[in-house]
Design an enzyme around this catalytic site. Structure first.
Site, PDB file in Angstrom:
ATOM      1  N   GLU A 107       0.830  -1.200   0.000  1.00 11.66           N
ATOM      2  CA  GLU A 107       0.000   0.000   0.000  1.00 11.66           C
ATOM      3  C   GLU A 107       0.875   1.264   0.000  1.00 11.66           C
ATOM      4  OE1 GLU A 107      -3.613   1.841   2.800  1.00 11.66           O
ATOM      5  OE2 GLU A 107      -2.466   0.099   3.486  1.00 11.66           O
TER       6      GLU A 107
ATOM      7  N   LYS B 197      -9.223   2.303  -2.348  1.00 11.16           N
ATOM      8  CA  LYS B 197      -9.551   1.678  -1.062  1.00 11.16           C
ATOM      9  C   LYS B 197     -10.974   2.059  -0.661  1.00 11.16           C
ATOM     10  CE  LYS B 197      -7.358   1.165   3.511  1.00 11.16           C
ATOM     11  NZ  LYS B 197      -6.133   1.534   4.271  1.00 11.16           N
TER      12      LYS B 197
ATOM     13  N   CYS C  59      -5.627  -3.238   2.372  1.00 10.81           N
ATOM     14  CA  CYS C  59      -5.463  -3.280   3.834  1.00 10.81           C
ATOM     15  C   CYS C  59      -6.773  -3.433   4.603  1.00 10.81           C
ATOM     16  CB  CYS C  59      -4.691  -2.047   4.293  1.00 10.81           C
ATOM     17  SG  CYS C  59      -3.933  -2.241   5.929  1.00 10.81           S
TER      18      CYS C  59
END
Length: 671
Positions: A50, A119, A178
């Site tokens: 990330e 995300k 994540c």
């Protein structure tokens, strides 16, 4: 047989790469990614962590327009440099769309960005505050193309969506980032149902006690639930250790099994490769008759309504009743310290690794080879010294670069003084003794302090004199002061503001006192030198004391016993854990403490120290608001940049009133 010979059998070579990045050094990070891609042309897919283009821990630099623009330029540079490479690569970078910034996974192939997945879930709790910089990918309009059923090769500006699959090398790849994996309904679940047989996760997940096991299980379980390949690459070496340590973990799972993985906190960059079997995945999906209708089930879950459980009404809980008992549930009196020796040993191993990693990264980042530590002969400074030695050993630095300074004062006993000096000598560090008596006496004259008046000024003058010596000696030697104070002391404010409260790196800042003792014992158990072991055990068995007030009877007797003054640390750690970790009320924590500690403490004692805990916890917040950097090691910490943000002016009235109510309710027991 080579990988190419397996190409017709559904095997595909994928990799997770974690380069050693430099926070905010975009050019360096770009070159590391290009180098790795060129060196691994046998792969078909390479996943990076990330925000690997910039570094995850850039903070408010993400709000600098020129910084974001440079990151965009680096992406196009990588695409151009990797035009002829075999692998499709997935890198993490910030992408600005309109007036919003998104944390994205970018698919690069054939010299172009062929797809972008932002995300979805942006964490803003505990140590995370990503919403300060990033918007959720759910705010991005879905591309006009049906992303779930199309091979994407769209222009940069339009191929962005949370509902995006990329077809490459006969693989259909979906991405999440994540926190997306840690949510009740991960985006990867829907991507898998829509056809993705490979899920990549670009992550920047920090290390805390037990988190590695949980994270590993999460990866394996998600690959099992989705009957997919799950490739996970998380940030590591080079990320800032201001408050967190990043283990640099990579793993590739196939239908519930971890096929290949890296060790946490590796000494160098990570490259985890694996040949995955998509034919196996396809077979498992065909065999599992519950996989196919899952999409239909997901579509109707929004129509569910909340049902009231007929047996769970408030009046049935009886939290205020003296008969309250926990049925079928063990309440651990020491939540920070596992009772099982094997589990405790494993936790101690992880904690030490996290602490040493954080210190290593700090020393490397500032190019520092000297540490200055005040060694008192107590538990906290002993642990800090042991961690410093272990860190220097791992960095191949001579221990003489660790300068231990013992500073006997107005109430220092020979026991602690001797233990401090002998331990420093046995560990082979540079040893100094600088008595503070004369300097403190002069300071008393300067401020007109009566030496017979043992008040706060009397005690704190000594603590600040010691800190001044440490800070100035660090400046003199080009080093930094390693803080020794622990989590429990920070919770109670049991430290002198701008005295032992301050350092240049607080290595023990998130380790509670109940755990410090076990960590020192952990070192003692692994020490090959018997004399060093003896000293460590003697330190463990020495009463905890700041040694700032002398004894009236015997100058060599420890007059101040901390737990007599502020209360037993095991109680305060219990109160702290359930206050921070669960947000429980004083009433509930009190009842739990009665259950957990049994007859060890009577009601009066529990309520006395509970009152002291809340009083000190609130009125000492100002010390935590400006505490130094230090690595988080467990589920609870007090860093203002991490788990706990509270104004220094917050009132404790609500909590203290509840303790008063408990004192009234249990007045007979209190008397």
């Amino acid at each position: 047989m080579t990988h190419k010979e397996f190409s017709g059998c559904g095997l595909h070579r994928i990799a997770c790469a974690i380069p050693e990045i430099r926070v905010a050094d975009i050019e360096h990070n770009k070159q590391q990614i290009i180098r790795i891609v060129r060196q691994n042309d046998d792969c078909e897919l390479i996943v990076f962590p990330e925000l690997c283009i910039t570094g995850y821990t850039c903070g408010d630099l993400f709000l600098q327009p020129h910084f974001i623009a440079r990151a965009f330029n680096a992406i196009t540079d990588i695409a151009a440099e990797c035009m002829g490479a075999n692998p499709t690569i997935v890198v993490g970078a910030p992408v600005k769309i309109g007036n919003a910034l998104f944390n994205c996974a970018l698919f690069i192939e054939g010299g172009a960005v062929i797809g972008i997945v932002p995300k979805t879930y942006i964490p803003n709790y505990a140590e995370y505050y990503e919403q300060r910089w990033f918007a959720s990918g759910s705010e991005v309009a879905v591309s006009q193309t049906d992303a779930f059923n199309s091979v994407l090769n769209l222009p940069f500006a339009t191929a962005i969506s949370t509902h995006l699959l990329v077809k490459t090398h006969d693989m259909t790849v979906g991405a999440e980032i994540c926190e997306d994996l840690w949510t009740p309904a991960p985006p990867s679940s829907f991507a898998a149902m829509a056809g993705a047989d490979v899920i990549v996760n670009l992550s920047a997940s920090n290390a805390t006690i037990g988190k590695h096991r949980y994270r590993r299980d999460l990866i394996a379980q998600q690959s099992a639930r989705c009957h997919c390949i799950y490739a996970y690459a998380s940030a590591g070496k080079g990320e800032s250790s201001t408050d967190l340590a990043f283990p640099g973990y990579a793993a590739i799972a196939e239908d519930g099994a971890i096929l290949n993985e890296s060790i946490p906190f590796p000494d160098s960059e990570v490259m985890v490769k694996c040949d995955v079997d998509l034919e196996l995945i396809s077979r498992e999906r065909m065999r599992s008759n519950t996989f196919r209708p899952t999409a239909e089930i997901a579509a109707i879950t929004g129509r569910y309504t909340e049902a009231t459980h007929p047996f769970m009404h408030k009046q049935d809980l009886m939290f205020g009743d003296a008969r309250f008992r926990i049925e079928g549930r063990h309440i651990d009196p020491h939540p920070f310290v596992p009772a099982d020796p094997a589990h405790r040993n494993q936790n101690c191993t992880e904690i030490v690794e996290i602490q040493c990693h954080g210190l290593r990264q700090r020393l490397r980042a500032i190019n520092c080879r000297t540490l200055v530590i005040g060694v008192s002969g107590g538990l906290d400074s002993t642990l800090a010294l042991l961690l410093a030695c272990r860190t220097f050993d791992s960095m191949k630095l001579p221990r003489t670069g660790i300068i231990g300074i013992t500073m006997p004062g107005l109430a220092t006993t020979s026991k602690t003084r001797n233990n401090a000096w002998q331990l420093m000598e046995r560990l082979g560090i540079t040893c100094l003794e600088i008595p503070i008596g004369e300097a403190v006496a002069q300071h008393f004259k300067d401020i007109d302090q009566d030496p017979q008046c043992h008040d706060a000024a009397y005690e704190n003058s000594q603590a600040r004199e010691r800190t001044q010596i440490l800070m100035d000696y660090a400046n003199k030697t080009g080093g930094i002061v390693l803080g020794t104070g622990d989590l429990s002391e920070l919770a109670l404010g049991w430290c002198t503001y701008n005295g032992d409260h301050m350092s240049m790196y607080g290595i023990n800042a998130s380790v509670p006192k109940t755990l410090v003792r076990h960590l020192v014992e952990w070192f003692a158990d692994r020490c090959e030198d018997k004399e060093t072991t003896r000293i460590l055990i003697d330190i463990v068995n020495t009463p905890i004391s700041p040694e700032l007030v002398p004894s009236d009877d015997d100058a060599d007797t420890i007059a101040q016993r901390t737990e007599d003054l502020v209360g037993p640390y095991e109680l305060h750690d219990f109160f702290l854990f359930h206050t921070l970790r669960h947000g429980f009320s004083p009433r509930k924590i009190f009842l739990m403490a009665r259950e957990a500690f049994g007859n060890q403490y009577d009601t009066a004692t529990l309520l006395k120290w509970m009152r002291n805990f809340y009083r000190r916890f609130f009125n000492q917040q100002f010390k935590r608001s400006c505490m130094p950097d230090g690595p988080k090691v467990g589920s609870v910490c007090l860093s203002p940049r991490g788990d706990w943000r509270m104004p220094s002016d917050a009132s404790a009235t609500l909590w203290l009133n509840e303790v008063t109510d408990l004192e009234k309710e249990y007045s007979r027991e209190v008397i």
